[in-house]
Motif scaffolding. Structure first.
Motif, PDB file in Angstrom:
ATOM      1  N   UNK A  45       0.847  -1.185   0.000  1.00  0.00           N
ATOM      2  CA  UNK A  45       0.000   0.000   0.000  1.00  0.00           C
ATOM      3  C   UNK A  45       0.882   1.234   0.000  1.00  0.00           C
ATOM      4  N   UNK A  46       0.295   2.380  -0.353  1.00  0.00           N
ATOM      5  CA  UNK A  46       1.089   3.593  -0.487  1.00  0.00           C
ATOM      6  C   UNK A  46       0.519   4.774   0.269  1.00  0.00           C
ATOM      7  N   UNK A  47       1.405   5.696   0.644  1.00  0.00           N
ATOM      8  CA  UNK A  47       1.026   6.960   1.277  1.00  0.00           C
ATOM      9  C   UNK A  47       1.664   8.098   0.492  1.00  0.00           C
ATOM     10  N   UNK A  48       0.871   9.112   0.155  1.00  0.00           N
ATOM     11  CA  UNK A  48       1.370  10.311  -0.516  1.00  0.00           C
ATOM     12  C   UNK A  48       1.085  11.510   0.386  1.00  0.00           C
ATOM     13  N   UNK A  49       2.133  12.146   0.881  1.00  0.00           N
ATOM     14  CA  UNK A  49       1.987  13.334   1.714  1.00  0.00           C
ATOM     15  C   UNK A  49       2.213  14.599   0.899  1.00  0.00           C
ATOM     16  N   UNK A  50       1.553  15.670   1.288  1.00  0.00           N
ATOM     17  CA  UNK A  50       1.709  16.919   0.555  1.00  0.00           C
ATOM     18  C   UNK A  50       3.052  17.574   0.801  1.00  0.00           C
ATOM     19  N   UNK A  51       3.331  17.925   2.057  1.00  0.00           N
ATOM     20  CA  UNK A  51       4.576  18.589   2.434  1.00  0.00           C
ATOM     21  C   UNK A  51       5.181  17.829   3.612  1.00  0.00           C
ATOM     22  N   UNK A  52       6.478  17.594   3.564  1.00  0.00           N
ATOM     23  CA  UNK A  52       7.136  16.783   4.592  1.00  0.00           C
ATOM     24  C   UNK A  52       7.383  17.622   5.843  1.00  0.00           C
ATOM     25  N   UNK A  53       6.336  17.766   6.637  1.00  0.00           N
ATOM     26  CA  UNK A  53       6.386  18.521   7.889  1.00  0.00           C
ATOM     27  C   UNK A  53       5.789  17.645   8.990  1.00  0.00           C
ATOM     28  N   UNK A  54       6.056  17.965  10.266  1.00  0.00           N
ATOM     29  CA  UNK A  54       5.569  17.122  11.357  1.00  0.00           C
ATOM     30  C   UNK A  54       4.060  16.851  11.311  1.00  0.00           C
ATOM     31  N   UNK A 109       5.991   5.160   1.204  1.00  0.00           N
ATOM     32  CA  UNK A 109       5.598   6.523   1.575  1.00  0.00           C
ATOM     33  C   UNK A 109       6.460   7.544   0.853  1.00  0.00           C
ATOM     34  N   UNK A 110       5.823   8.601   0.372  1.00  0.00           N
ATOM     35  CA  UNK A 110       6.536   9.638  -0.383  1.00  0.00           C
ATOM     36  C   UNK A 110       5.838  10.979  -0.206  1.00  0.00           C
ATOM     37  N   UNK A 111       6.621  12.062  -0.279  1.00  0.00           N
ATOM     38  CA  UNK A 111       6.089  13.414  -0.161  1.00  0.00           C
ATOM     39  C   UNK A 111       6.250  14.166  -1.479  1.00  0.00           C
ATOM     40  N   UNK A 112       5.330  15.098  -1.714  1.00  0.00           N
ATOM     41  CA  UNK A 112       5.365  15.891  -2.938  1.00  0.00           C
ATOM     42  C   UNK A 112       6.397  17.004  -2.837  1.00  0.00           C
ATOM     43  N   UNK A 113       6.494  17.661  -1.681  1.00  0.00           N
ATOM     44  CA  UNK A 113       7.479  18.734  -1.516  1.00  0.00           C
ATOM     45  C   UNK A 113       8.066  18.690  -0.120  1.00  0.00           C
ATOM     46  N   UNK A 114       9.176  19.367   0.044  1.00  0.00           N
ATOM     47  CA  UNK A 114       9.873  19.403   1.316  1.00  0.00           C
ATOM     48  C   UNK A 114       9.350  20.535   2.188  1.00  0.00           C
ATOM     49  N   UNK A 115       9.718  20.517   3.452  1.00  0.00           N
ATOM     50  CA  UNK A 115       9.317  21.576   4.382  1.00  0.00           C
ATOM     51  C   UNK A 115       9.736  22.935   3.843  1.00  0.00           C
ATOM     52  N   UNK A 117       2.124  16.650  -9.743  1.00  0.00           N
ATOM     53  CA  UNK A 117       3.167  15.928  -9.017  1.00  0.00           C
ATOM     54  C   UNK A 117       2.564  14.827  -8.149  1.00  0.00           C
ATOM     55  N   UNK A 118       1.362  15.071  -7.594  1.00  0.00           N
ATOM     56  CA  UNK A 118       0.696  14.021  -6.834  1.00  0.00           C
ATOM     57  C   UNK A 118       0.410  12.809  -7.702  1.00  0.00           C
ATOM     58  N   UNK A 119       0.038  13.060  -8.953  1.00  0.00           N
ATOM     59  CA  UNK A 119      -0.253  11.986  -9.892  1.00  0.00           C
ATOM     60  C   UNK A 119       0.997  11.161 -10.188  1.00  0.00           C
ATOM     61  N   UNK A 139      -5.298  19.613  -2.086  1.00  0.00           N
ATOM     62  CA  UNK A 139      -5.805  19.599  -3.460  1.00  0.00           C
ATOM     63  C   UNK A 139      -4.964  18.729  -4.385  1.00  0.00           C
ATOM     64  N   UNK A 140      -3.737  18.395  -3.990  1.00  0.00           N
ATOM     65  CA  UNK A 140      -2.910  17.499  -4.795  1.00  0.00           C
ATOM     66  C   UNK A 140      -3.489  16.091  -4.840  1.00  0.00           C
ATOM     67  N   UNK A 141      -4.380  15.787  -3.914  1.00  0.00           N
ATOM     68  CA  UNK A 141      -4.998  14.474  -3.898  1.00  0.00           C
ATOM     69  C   UNK A 141      -5.781  14.166  -5.155  1.00  0.00           C
ATOM     70  N   UNK A 142      -6.219  15.202  -5.859  1.00  0.00           N
ATOM     71  CA  UNK A 142      -6.927  14.968  -7.124  1.00  0.00           C
ATOM     72  C   UNK A 142      -6.038  14.171  -8.086  1.00  0.00           C
ATOM     73  N   UNK A 143      -4.761  14.506  -8.137  1.00  0.00           N
ATOM     74  CA  UNK A 143      -3.844  13.774  -8.993  1.00  0.00           C
ATOM     75  C   UNK A 143      -3.653  12.338  -8.536  1.00  0.00           C
ATOM     76  N   UNK A 144      -3.677  12.121  -7.221  1.00  0.00           N
ATOM     77  CA  UNK A 144      -3.568  10.763  -6.682  1.00  0.00           C
ATOM     78  C   UNK A 144      -4.779   9.936  -7.110  1.00  0.00           C
TER      79      UNK A 144
END
Length: 379
Positions: free
Chosen positions: A197-206, A230-236, A247-249, A269-274
């Motif tokens: 299974x996979x996890x897509x996070x928006x920004x890598x923050x706490x 697990x992967x993030x779209x952008x960094x903190x 990028x989410x896609x 809103x990046x979840x739309x691409x997911x």
């Protein structure tokens, strides 16, 4: 600054070096009868049945909020993001419908991608200066701006979702996101046929790491041999990860190509691409914050959305407005968790009806303290 990668190929290369693989045990067959193809994961024993639900209405006395002038400062994406901001908007709409708040006495403003702290402060000063009271800020990105502006308007009540500011007129509205995400992990484990299974996070923050931590723990608790990517779209510091469906896609497709057949996102809103990636690839997806199965902006993908990890920002915003109107801020919970239904899971579409007993059992284990869900990543 807004950081963009040039093309799908560059991003795909970056992904190969940054994917986080958790629990890389081999699929052991399993007894999962849900989904299509594959054998699924070997599942852990089901938790004990949840106790019968009891009525616990906290409606309290009728409150009249008709004299309030309410300002909402949204994070990027604003009303219409089908996720975090829309949940906040739903709380305001509920206050209009049930507490007598007048639509003409509300004002909604939205942050822009990569805007400066000065822009955030100006937005809050505008709302407070125009007499809106309370002013509700949506998202941790407002914390610094609120710390600067709230002392300048000591008679204005402010609230912040997912953040805090050291001023007596600021009320933090925090959530146990990890608890709702734990249940999303259980759903993913039960519905996966590949045991990946996979996890897509928006920004890598706490804050978003809380979603990841809960999801991974839930999946591993339900199916100890599962693999989580697990992967993030952008960094903190680069908040565009919450508003970049492209990028989410690409990230979701990378996880799918690595075997994931259920993808959970916490990416705004990046979840739309997911969701688009899941639809194109014929796998399942789990939404976040709002019940995304019912959100019109992702309607074309609803058939792949099996659930959403609910973060009841709507409840927090509504309860805060109600508490302000009643002059009873002390009635608010310290954290909106499973105990107060501040987080949870969505059942729209009937795609998880067959495991409702399992989910309620795990929920009861968390509420009663037999399972403690971690809010930080370990290892």
């Amino acid at each position: 600054m807004r950081r963009r990668m040039r093309g799908v190929a560059v991003l795909a290369i970056a992904l190969t070096g940054t994917l986080s693989l958790v629990g890389c045990a081999k699929d052991t067959g399993g007894n999962n009868a849900s989904g299509t193809g594959g054998k699924g994961c070997q599942l852990a024993p089901k938790p004990p049945a949840a106790p019968a639900a009891t009525s616990s209405s906290n409606a309290g006395p009728k409150v009249d909020a008709s004299t309030l002038r309410i300002g909402l400062a949204y994070d990027i994406g604003g009303r219409g993001d089908a996720s975090f901001n829309d949940a906040a908007a739903a709380g305001l709409d509920q206050a209009i419908a049930q507490l007598g708040v007048k639509k003409e006495n509300t004002k909604e403003l939205t942050a822009s991608p990569s805007e400066s702290e000065d822009a955030k402060q100006s937005r809050l000063r505008q709302l407070a200066g125009e007499g809106y009271n309370p002013v509700v800020t949506i998202g941790f990105a407002y914390a610094d701006a609120l710390a600067a502006v709230a002392p300048q308007f000591p008679n204005t009540r402010f609230a912040i979702v997912d953040g805090s500011a050291s001023a007596p007129n600021v009320t933090p509205l925090g959530f146990a996101e990890q608890e709702g995400s734990f249940l999303a992990g259980v759903i993913a484990a039960y519905k996966s046929r590949s045991c990946v299974v996979g996890f897509v996070g928006g920004v890598n923050v706490p804050l978003i790491q809380k979603f990841q931590a809960g999801f991974e723990q839930g999946a591993k608790t339900a199916a100890p041999g599962i693999k989580v990517i697990s992967q993030y779209i952008s960094t903190a510091g680069d908040n565009t990860g919450f508003q970049d469906p492209t990028r989410g896609n690409v990230i979701a497709k990378g996880e799918i190509s690595s075997g994931a057949d259920v993808i959970y996102h916490a990416a705004g809103a990046s979840g739309k691409g997911v969701f688009d990636a899941a639809k194109e690839s014929g796998v399942k997806a789990i939404g976040v914050d709002s019940d995304q199965y019912n959100q019109p902006t992702v309607a074309q993908d609803k058939d792949v959305i099996i659930s959403s990890a609910l973060k009841r920002v709507d409840l927090a915003v509504f309860d805060y407005i109600r508490a302000v109107a009643a002059n009873d801020l002390g009635s608010l919970p310290k954290v909106f968790d499973l105990k107060v239904d501040g987080v949870g899971y969505a059942t729209s579409g009937g795609k998880i009806d067959d495991i409702r007993d399992v989910l309620e059992g795990y929920k009861a284990e968390i509420v009663q303290g037999r399972i403690t869900v971690k809010d930080k990543l370990t290892g």
